[in-house]
Design a protein around this motif. Structure first.
Motif, PDB file in Angstrom:
ATOM      1  N   ARG A 138       0.813  -1.221   0.000  1.00 19.74           N
ATOM      2  CA  ARG A 138       0.000   0.000   0.000  1.00 19.74           C
ATOM      3  C   ARG A 138       0.847   1.272   0.000  1.00 19.74           C
ATOM      4  O   ARG A 138       0.318   2.364  -0.191  1.00 19.74           O
ATOM      5  CB  ARG A 138      -0.963   0.009   1.189  1.00 19.74           C
ATOM      6  CG  ARG A 138      -0.304  -0.072   2.547  1.00 19.74           C
ATOM      7  CD  ARG A 138      -1.289   0.230   3.662  1.00 19.74           C
ATOM      8  NE  ARG A 138      -2.412  -0.690   3.731  1.00 19.74           N
ATOM      9  CZ  ARG A 138      -3.547  -0.416   4.351  1.00 19.74           C
ATOM     10  NH1 ARG A 138      -3.704   0.764   4.943  1.00 19.74           N
ATOM     11  NH2 ARG A 138      -4.529  -1.297   4.395  1.00 19.74           N
ATOM     12  N   ARG A 144      -0.960   3.703  -4.741  1.00 25.26           N
ATOM     13  CA  ARG A 144      -1.650   4.894  -4.244  1.00 25.26           C
ATOM     14  C   ARG A 144      -2.326   5.653  -5.382  1.00 25.26           C
ATOM     15  O   ARG A 144      -3.429   6.198  -5.209  1.00 25.26           O
ATOM     16  CB  ARG A 144      -0.658   5.798  -3.507  1.00 25.26           C
ATOM     17  CG  ARG A 144      -0.119   5.171  -2.227  1.00 25.26           C
ATOM     18  CD  ARG A 144       0.626   6.161  -1.373  1.00 25.26           C
ATOM     19  NE  ARG A 144       0.982   5.573  -0.091  1.00 25.26           N
ATOM     20  CZ  ARG A 144       1.477   6.258   0.926  1.00 25.26           C
ATOM     21  NH1 ARG A 144       1.687   7.561   0.811  1.00 25.26           N
ATOM     22  NH2 ARG A 144       1.769   5.662   2.062  1.00 25.26           N
ATOM     23  N   ARG A 147      -5.470   3.765  -6.207  1.00 26.25           N
ATOM     24  CA  ARG A 147      -6.498   4.013  -5.184  1.00 26.25           C
ATOM     25  C   ARG A 147      -7.148   5.372  -5.390  1.00 26.25           C
ATOM     26  O   ARG A 147      -8.381   5.511  -5.271  1.00 26.25           O
ATOM     27  CB  ARG A 147      -5.883   3.935  -3.791  1.00 26.25           C
ATOM     28  CG  ARG A 147      -6.895   4.063  -2.649  1.00 26.25           C
ATOM     29  CD  ARG A 147      -6.200   3.867  -1.318  1.00 26.25           C
ATOM     30  NE  ARG A 147      -7.134   3.763  -0.216  1.00 26.25           N
ATOM     31  CZ  ARG A 147      -7.582   4.800   0.507  1.00 26.25           C
ATOM     32  NH1 ARG A 147      -7.153   6.033   0.219  1.00 26.25           N
ATOM     33  NH2 ARG A 147      -8.428   4.623   1.507  1.00 26.25           N
ATOM     34  N   ASP A 199      -4.867  -7.330   2.090  1.00 25.00           N
ATOM     35  CA  ASP A 199      -4.668  -5.959   2.551  1.00 25.00           C
ATOM     36  C   ASP A 199      -4.664  -4.977   1.379  1.00 25.00           C
ATOM     37  O   ASP A 199      -5.241  -3.891   1.464  1.00 25.00           O
ATOM     38  CB  ASP A 199      -3.362  -5.842   3.328  1.00 25.00           C
ATOM     39  CG  ASP A 199      -3.101  -4.419   3.813  1.00 25.00           C
ATOM     40  OD1 ASP A 199      -3.738  -4.003   4.799  1.00 25.00           O
ATOM     41  OD2 ASP A 199      -2.281  -3.720   3.182  1.00 25.00           O
ATOM     42  N   TYR A 203      -7.319  -1.980   0.904  1.00 26.75           N
ATOM     43  CA  TYR A 203      -6.829  -0.602   0.781  1.00 26.75           C
ATOM     44  C   TYR A 203      -7.380   0.067  -0.477  1.00 26.75           C
ATOM     45  O   TYR A 203      -7.850   1.213  -0.428  1.00 26.75           O
ATOM     46  CB  TYR A 203      -5.309  -0.613   0.757  1.00 26.75           C
ATOM     47  CG  TYR A 203      -4.667   0.740   0.515  1.00 26.75           C
ATOM     48  CD1 TYR A 203      -4.682   1.726   1.494  1.00 26.75           C
ATOM     49  CD2 TYR A 203      -4.035   1.022  -0.696  1.00 26.75           C
ATOM     50  CE1 TYR A 203      -4.086   2.963   1.283  1.00 26.75           C
ATOM     51  CE2 TYR A 203      -3.434   2.252  -0.909  1.00 26.75           C
ATOM     52  CZ  TYR A 203      -3.463   3.220   0.074  1.00 26.75           C
ATOM     53  OH  TYR A 203      -2.879   4.446  -0.142  1.00 26.75           O
ATOM     54  N   ASP A 207     -10.959   0.437   2.571  1.00 25.06           N
ATOM     55  CA  ASP A 207     -11.216  -0.318   3.793  1.00 25.06           C
ATOM     56  C   ASP A 207     -12.587  -0.998   3.831  1.00 25.06           C
ATOM     57  O   ASP A 207     -13.153  -1.224   4.908  1.00 25.06           O
ATOM     58  CB  ASP A 207     -11.055   0.579   5.029  1.00 25.06           C
ATOM     59  CG  ASP A 207      -9.623   1.063   5.192  1.00 25.06           C
ATOM     60  OD1 ASP A 207      -8.710   0.309   4.831  1.00 25.06           O
ATOM     61  OD2 ASP A 207      -9.423   2.200   5.659  1.00 25.06           O
TER      62      ASP A 207
END
Length: 289
Positions: A138, A144, A147, A199, A203, A207
């Motif tokens: 992450r 990132r 995301r 995870d 992420y 979440d």
């Protein structure tokens, strides 16, 4: 501000942690590992004053320094970093709770729910700050960025995700028999990669919690040219599992009411050291990481 002293358990990932912390000005003053040769190498390189291959000796060392109020040991200004193989993590962490107020436990931290509950209960008993070290994926810039694309709904809400990992077991796990080959010591494809992928997906989806999971594990290679005789490989070398992420109320990132993620991990590829691909299918595009 004075930087804390650091004690490290383990020389696998622990040796990398020791080097990174030393570069940032932290003083690593004690280290433990079963691997005597690697322990000597890293301690000489980083000038770590105390090292041992006997885990009880380091516990005793911590205890004596605590009783004698050694200047190199201050529970308030000391970090104990546990970076051992997974099957050791929870047990070592529980034992050192009374010696330090700050403990970092590498991922996955524990191997069962029961271990996790026992560790948290012990930390609460001693009022200790216990940190489960975050998963490294992450922190990657590309992750990132992906995301942020999902959060901004640049290409619409997410419909599904596919993850594929291909690698060679011998090249990745070493030619010598170790815990990575042994399912009873948390070896195998699922234990090595599964928690990191779960995870990562959590992420990426802000979440969102996993609602259900199903999967299959298979061990195809029992012995190879390096591991044979009385030794046998028991860890899974192929793993397939499916996760369903249930959207919470007013979740704008997920199309419909849930996202299904398919994960395929294979350690049978002879010419591939490691390859990982994540494909996110949205309402308007297919994004490959």
């Amino acid at each position: 501000m004075k930087k804390p002293y650091v004690y490290i358990y383990g020389t696998g990932w622990g040796s990398i942690v020791a080097e990174l912390l030393s570069e940032q000005g932290y003083k690593v003053i004690g280290m433990w590992s079963y691997d005597e040769e690697e322990l000597a190498r890293i301690c000489e390189k980083l000038q770590i004053p105390y090292s041992t291959t006997d885990i009880d000796e380091l516990f005793q060392y911590l205890t004596e320094n605590q009783k004698n109020k050694d200047k190199s040991y201050d529970a308030e200004n000391t970090i104990v970093w546990v970076a051992t193989p997974p099957y050791h993590l929870a047990n070592i962490a529980r034992q050192i709770l009374e010696y330090s107020n700050n403990i970092v436990v590498e991922a996955p931290g524990v191997t069962t729910v029961e271990e996790g509950e026992a560790l948290l209960a012990s930390a609460s008993k001693f009022a200790i700050w216990l940190c489960a070290c975050p998963y490294q994926l992450r922190n990657l810039p590309a992750v990132r960025t992906l995301r942020n694309i999902i959060m901004d709904k640049k290409y619409g809400a997410v419909k599904s995700i596919e993850v594929r990992i291909q690698c060679n077991q011998t090249k990745l796990c070493s030619k010598k028999y170790n815990w990575k080959y042994d399912k009873n010591r948390c070896g195998g494809a699922l234990n090595m990669f599964g928690t990191h992928i779960i995870d990562l997906l959590t992420y990426l989806l802000n979440d969102t919690k996993v609602d259900s999971v199903q999967g299959t594990l298979k061990n195809f290679v029992r012995q190879n040219e390096y591991i044979n005789g009385f030794r046998s490989i028991t860890g899974d070398d192929v793993c397939n599992f499916q996760l369903r992420f249930k959207a919470h109320k007013n979740n704008p990132y997920i199309a419909d009411d849930s996202v299904v993620a398919w994960v395929h991990i294979s350690m049978l590829h002879p010419n591939t050291v490691f390859r990982q691909e994540v494909t996110v299918l949205t309402e308007q595009a297919s994004i490959v990481l």
